[in-house]
Design an enzyme around this catalytic site. Structure first.
Site, PDB file in Angstrom:
ATOM      1  N   ARG A  73       1.487 -13.611  37.553  1.00  0.00           N
ATOM      2  CA  ARG A  73       0.772 -14.672  38.277  1.00  0.00           C
ATOM      3  C   ARG A  73       1.389 -14.841  39.663  1.00  0.00           C
ATOM      4  NH1 ARG A  73      -0.301 -20.834  36.117  1.00  0.00           N
ATOM      5  NH2 ARG A  73       1.972 -20.939  35.977  1.00  0.00           N
ATOM      6  N   ASP A 133       7.066 -28.305  34.792  1.00  0.00           N
ATOM      7  CA  ASP A 133       7.008 -27.313  35.866  1.00  0.00           C
ATOM      8  C   ASP A 133       6.275 -27.921  37.054  1.00  0.00           C
ATOM      9  OD1 ASP A 133       4.344 -27.202  35.269  1.00  0.00           O
ATOM     10  OD2 ASP A 133       4.344 -25.156  34.551  1.00  0.00           O
TER      11      ASP A 133
HETATM   12  C1  LIG Z   1       1.567 -25.700  33.632  1.00  0.00           C
HETATM   13  C2  LIG Z   1       1.939 -24.288  33.534  1.00  0.00           C
HETATM   14  O1  LIG Z   1       1.759 -23.553  34.469  1.00  0.00           O
HETATM   15  S1  LIG Z   1       2.647 -23.706  32.129  1.00  0.00           S
HETATM   16  C3  LIG Z   1       3.302 -22.143  32.590  1.00  0.00           C
HETATM   17  C4  LIG Z   1       4.465 -22.252  33.464  1.00  0.00           C
HETATM   18  N1  LIG Z   1       5.619 -22.822  32.781  1.00  0.00           N
HETATM   19  C5  LIG Z   1       6.398 -22.029  32.029  1.00  0.00           C
HETATM   20  O2  LIG Z   1       6.170 -20.853  31.973  1.00  0.00           O
HETATM   21  C6  LIG Z   1       7.558 -22.641  31.290  1.00  0.00           C
HETATM   22  C7  LIG Z   1       8.218 -21.603  30.459  1.00  0.00           C
HETATM   23  N2  LIG Z   1       9.327 -22.126  29.671  1.00  0.00           N
HETATM   24  C8  LIG Z   1      10.540 -22.270  30.149  1.00  0.00           C
HETATM   25  O3  LIG Z   1      10.807 -22.033  31.311  1.00  0.00           O
HETATM   26  C9  LIG Z   1      11.605 -22.687  29.179  1.00  0.00           C
HETATM   27  O4  LIG Z   1      11.153 -22.608  27.879  1.00  0.00           O
HETATM   28  C10 LIG Z   1      12.138 -24.109  29.393  1.00  0.00           C
HETATM   29  C11 LIG Z   1      12.759 -24.210  30.775  1.00  0.00           C
HETATM   30  C12 LIG Z   1      11.051 -25.127  29.260  1.00  0.00           C
HETATM   31  C13 LIG Z   1      13.230 -24.359  28.347  1.00  0.00           C
HETATM   32  O5  LIG Z   1      14.160 -23.330  28.483  1.00  0.00           O
HETATM   33  P1  LIG Z   1      15.605 -23.385  27.822  1.00  0.00           P
HETATM   34  O6  LIG Z   1      16.211 -24.704  28.089  1.00  0.00           O
HETATM   35  O7  LIG Z   1      16.361 -22.178  28.258  1.00  0.00           O
HETATM   36  O8  LIG Z   1      15.262 -23.280  26.314  1.00  0.00           O
HETATM   37  P2  LIG Z   1      16.236 -22.903  25.123  1.00  0.00           P
HETATM   38  O9  LIG Z   1      17.651 -23.194  25.481  1.00  0.00           O
HETATM   39  O10 LIG Z   1      15.698 -23.550  23.907  1.00  0.00           O
HETATM   40  O11 LIG Z   1      16.027 -21.333  25.018  1.00  0.00           O
HETATM   41  C14 LIG Z   1      16.403 -20.591  23.882  1.00  0.00           C
HETATM   42  C15 LIG Z   1      16.183 -19.144  24.173  1.00  0.00           C
HETATM   43  O12 LIG Z   1      14.799 -18.906  24.421  1.00  0.00           O
HETATM   44  C16 LIG Z   1      14.630 -18.289  25.675  1.00  0.00           C
HETATM   45  N3  LIG Z   1      13.408 -18.802  26.292  1.00  0.00           N
HETATM   46  C17 LIG Z   1      13.004 -20.093  26.428  1.00  0.00           C
HETATM   47  N4  LIG Z   1      11.799 -20.144  27.012  1.00  0.00           N
HETATM   48  C18 LIG Z   1      11.442 -18.866  27.239  1.00  0.00           C
HETATM   49  C19 LIG Z   1      10.290 -18.282  27.819  1.00  0.00           C
HETATM   50  N5  LIG Z   1       9.281 -19.037  28.262  1.00  0.00           N
HETATM   51  N6  LIG Z   1      10.243 -16.948  27.910  1.00  0.00           N
HETATM   52  C20 LIG Z   1      11.245 -16.193  27.457  1.00  0.00           C
HETATM   53  N7  LIG Z   1      12.362 -16.687  26.887  1.00  0.00           N
HETATM   54  C21 LIG Z   1      12.461 -18.016  26.787  1.00  0.00           C
HETATM   55  C22 LIG Z   1      15.842 -18.683  26.489  1.00  0.00           C
HETATM   56  O13 LIG Z   1      16.054 -17.751  27.531  1.00  0.00           O
HETATM   57  C23 LIG Z   1      16.921 -18.660  25.429  1.00  0.00           C
HETATM   58  O14 LIG Z   1      17.296 -17.310  25.212  1.00  0.00           O
HETATM   59  P3  LIG Z   1      18.745 -16.898  24.619  1.00  0.00           P
HETATM   60  O15 LIG Z   1      18.852 -17.555  23.274  1.00  0.00           O
HETATM   61  O16 LIG Z   1      18.699 -15.418  24.548  1.00  0.00           O
HETATM   62  O17 LIG Z   1      19.744 -17.416  25.587  1.00  0.00           O
HETATM   63  O1  LIG Z   2      -1.009 -23.332  35.088  1.00  0.00           O
HETATM   64  C1  LIG Z   2      -1.312 -24.042  34.178  1.00  0.00           C
HETATM   65  C2  LIG Z   2      -1.512 -25.443  34.292  1.00  0.00           C
HETATM   66  O2  LIG Z   2      -1.761 -26.089  33.264  1.00  0.00           O
HETATM   67  O3  LIG Z   2      -1.410 -25.931  35.430  1.00  0.00           O
HETATM   68 MG   LIG Z   3      -1.084 -24.458  37.005  1.00  0.00          MG
END
Ligand SMILES: CC(=O)SCCNC(=O)CCNC(=O)[C@H](O)C(C)(C)COP(=O)(O)OP(=O)(O)OC[C@H]1O[C@@H](n2cnc3c(N)ncnc32)[C@H](O)[C@@H]1OP(=O)(O)O
Ligand SMILES: O=CC(=O)O
Ligand SMILES: [Mg+2]
Length: 571
Positions: A186, A472
């Site tokens: 994206r 986010d």
């Molecule tokens: C409105 C929108 O646009 S939604 C789309 C955009 N937003 C996103 O993509 C958010 C994605 N998610 C994240 O960034 C994360 O999950 C967070 C920041 C919310 C939480 O992250 P953390 O605090 O690191 O979570 P946590 O400590 O529970 O993570 C555990 C494990 O999962 C992994 N993990 C957590 N989220 C993700 C993810 N989305 N992708 C890959 N790995 C992940 C961490 O890296 C960690 O790995 P490890 O055990 O090997 O160290």
């Molecule tokens: O990118 C996704 C959203 O919900 O905003």
């Molecule tokens: Mg969005």
């Protein structure tokens, strides 16, 4: 004449490698102002930069025009107009066309994990068991030079299959499994500049850098190893009109021609995440009909956009943020119409993101959060969505189970869930005022979430866990514009039964108290070292601005632009 600004921000790009100095080898008219790094140098090759520069030169006026049109539409809405279906494109909505068939490689998109392009996250996401990984240069990424360039290095290594990561502290090595998710990327929205790369004296359009560099370095490998002859695949954010989709379509055709690959190789899913765009879904698919793999309900930006579009309509104020869910009539109508539209045109109708994430230290609360996610996914699959988003690997099994159990073993529901009933939805359904109360706790939560999110963003983290939810850029935008709206119209917090009105004085007290609470929660040391004060200043300014800023991150971006060797750029 050399301007004072140029003096402050020396142009460090060194056009010729042969000069013997360390620097990027740039084509004519291209200027790199970001830090030099030998790894970045392999991404910012002369040919890759030429490719980006060609895209910028070909499309910059189209992009400027589209941004001007956004401004015009804003004036219309601010003068009392409402977004709606365009009579001029009724023939597209009524026409019997379909999009190009969905490639086999992405037929099954039951669960898609999303996340920023950080190295460990990329590996974890690809290994997560999700069908797709959407690697994010947008809502989940703070677009610092380091994050962006490292992101490109990471994606290149991921597509090559060579990506590894050594977590020194845990002595753990990460590498790819045999089975991995398919990669979508994206890029940023059309409105964001990339201030570390100048082309012909102007900052380049951010999304053309994100798209251009990723495409240039990866299209060939991706098509061989992941796309079964198709690809690369993209998610396209924050569009407001089909003319913006037409630019993307032209960018894709330009890239395909350059690469000598068939038209329709590149595929993209468009996020419908602005209110004006919900009236353009057919038109957007039509523009991208050779390159489309569907639409997605970007619910968080959509809520933000509802407030933004109606910033001058005091009769359309939002209740507390936590009350604006998919159960609200305008949100349900948007999802239903999106499903009907996509399936009529033969492409995926993707669901969105539930904000809950696993709660490790509280099993009971964790079960409640998981149940909320399951409920949200059940609503999506029963409505006809073909897949959904997960913010965290820990949610994938639950999401997968719900979709698998309710899709009769099919990879998607494109041909089985036409949702003909949704064809009767009208403008009033899509604009219906959200219902619910406004409370002091709503104001407080917006404030402490908004400030903490910005503090993280300013230090390089674009998605963070806060109060057991994923936050986010999109969710933070809701907090910001809701505070702005409540302040602007001096709303009564009617949910508390006290008749308190939101005033500058009240907001000032709330900010002070919430800053004190944040300090208590994160601890004095972290608070002192972090960017909380800067974030508070930015957030407060935006909430109290006489005129609503279009985007939180546009203003905040000035604080993370670092030109070499020192200094900040102000756009
Ligand atoms: C409105 C929108 O646009 S939604 C789309 C955009 N937003 C996103 O993509 C958010 C994605 N998610 C994240 O960034 C994360 O999950 C967070 C920041 C919310 C939480 O992250 P953390 O605090 O690191 O979570 P946590 O400590 O529970 O993570 C555990 C494990 O999962 C992994 N993990 C957590 N989220 C993700 C993810 N989305 N992708 C890959 N790995 C992940 C961490 O890296 C960690 O790995 P490890 O055990 O090997 O160290
Ligand atoms: O990118 C996704 C959203 O919900 O905003
Ligand atoms: Mg969005």
């Amino acid at each position: 004449m050399v301007s004072f600004e140029t003096f402050l921000q020396p142009n460090l790009s060194v056009p010729k490698k042969s000069s013997g100095m360390m620097g990027y080898d740039v084509p004519e008219g291209v200027d790199i102002r970001g830090r030099y790094d030998p790894e970045f140098y392999k991404i910012l090759t002369r040919d890759a930069l030429q490719f980006v520069a060609d895209l910028q030169r070909e499309f910059r006026n189209h992009i400027k025009y589209a941004m001007e049109c956004r401004k015009e539409a804003k004036v219309r809405y601010n003068n009392g107009g409402l977004p709606g279906f365009d009579p001029a494109t009724k023939y597209i909505r009524d026409g019997e066309w379909v999009c190009a068939p969905v490639p086999q490689a992405v037929a099954d998109r039951r669960v898609e994990i999303t996340g920023p392009v950080a190295r460990k996250m990329v590996i974890n996401a690809l290994n997560s068991g999700a069908k797709i990984f959407m690697a994010d240069f947008e809502d989940a990424l703070s677009p610092s030079w380091e994050n962006l360039m490292r992101g490109h290095v990471n994606l290149r290594d991921a597509v090559n299959g060579t990506i590894t990561f050594h977590d020194q502290a845990r002595n753990k090595v990460y590498k790819l499994n045999d089975q991995i998710a398919k990669l979508f990327v994206r890029p940023r929205g059309w409105h964001l500049p990339e201030a570390h790369i100048f082309i012909d004296g102007e900052p380049v359009t951010g999304c053309l850098v994100d798209f251009g560099l990723y495409f240039f370095h990866n299209y060939a490998n991706f098509r061989k190893t992941q796309g079964q002859g198709f690809g690369p695949f993209f998610y396209l954010p924050k569009m407001e009109h089909s003319r913006e989709a037409r630019i993307w379509n032209n960018v894709f055709e330009r890239a395909e021609k350059w690469a000598g690959i068939e038209k329709g190789s590149i595929r993209a899913t468009v996020l419908i995440e602005t209110l004006p765009a919900v009236f353009q879904m057919n038109e957007i698919l039509y523009e991208l009909r050779d390159h489309s793999v569907g639409l997605n309900c970007g619910r968080w930006d959509y809520i933000f956009s509802y407030v933004k579009t109606f910033q001058a309509h005091p009769d359309r104020l939002l209740p507390d943020r936590v009350l604006v869910g998919m159960g609200q009539h305008f949100m349900r109508s948007y999802s239903d119409l999106l499903i009907h539209t996509c399936h009529k045109r033969g492409v995926h109708a993707m669901g969105g993101m539930a904000a809950q994430i696993p709660i490790r230290d509280d099993p009971a609360a964790n079960e409640v959060a998981l149940e909320l996610v399951r409920k949200d996914k059940l609503r999506e699959v029963m409505a006809g969505h073909d897949g959904t988003w997960a913010a965290h690997p820990g949610l994938i099994p639950a999401c997968m189970e719900v979709f698998t159990n309710n899709m009769s073993n099919a990879p998607n529901q494109i041909h089985s869930m036409k949702r003909q009933d949704a064809s009767v939805l009208v403008e009033e359904d899509l604009l219906q005022r959200p219902r619910g109360v406004r409370t002091m706790e709503g104001l407080r939560l917006n404030t402490r979430v908004g400030i903490q999110y910005l503090a993280a963003w300013l230090t390089g983290a674009g998605s963070v866990p806060l109060y057991n939810l994923m936050e986010d850029a999109a969710t933070a935008e809701i907090s910001r514009v809701q505070n702005w709206q409540w302040l602007k119209y001096g709303v009564e917090l009617d949910g508390d039964g006290l008749g308190v009105k939101v005033t500058m004085g009240l907001f000032g007290r709330v900010v002070e108290e919430e800053m004190a609470r944040i300090e208590r929660e994160v601890g004095k040391e972290k608070f002192k070292k972090g960017m909380y004060k800067e974030a508070c200043k930015l957030f407060t300014r935006q909430c109290t601005a006489p005129v609503l800023d279009d985007f939180l991150t546009l203003d905040a971006y000035n604080n993370i632009v670092v030109h070499q060797p020192i200094g900040f750029s102000r756009l």
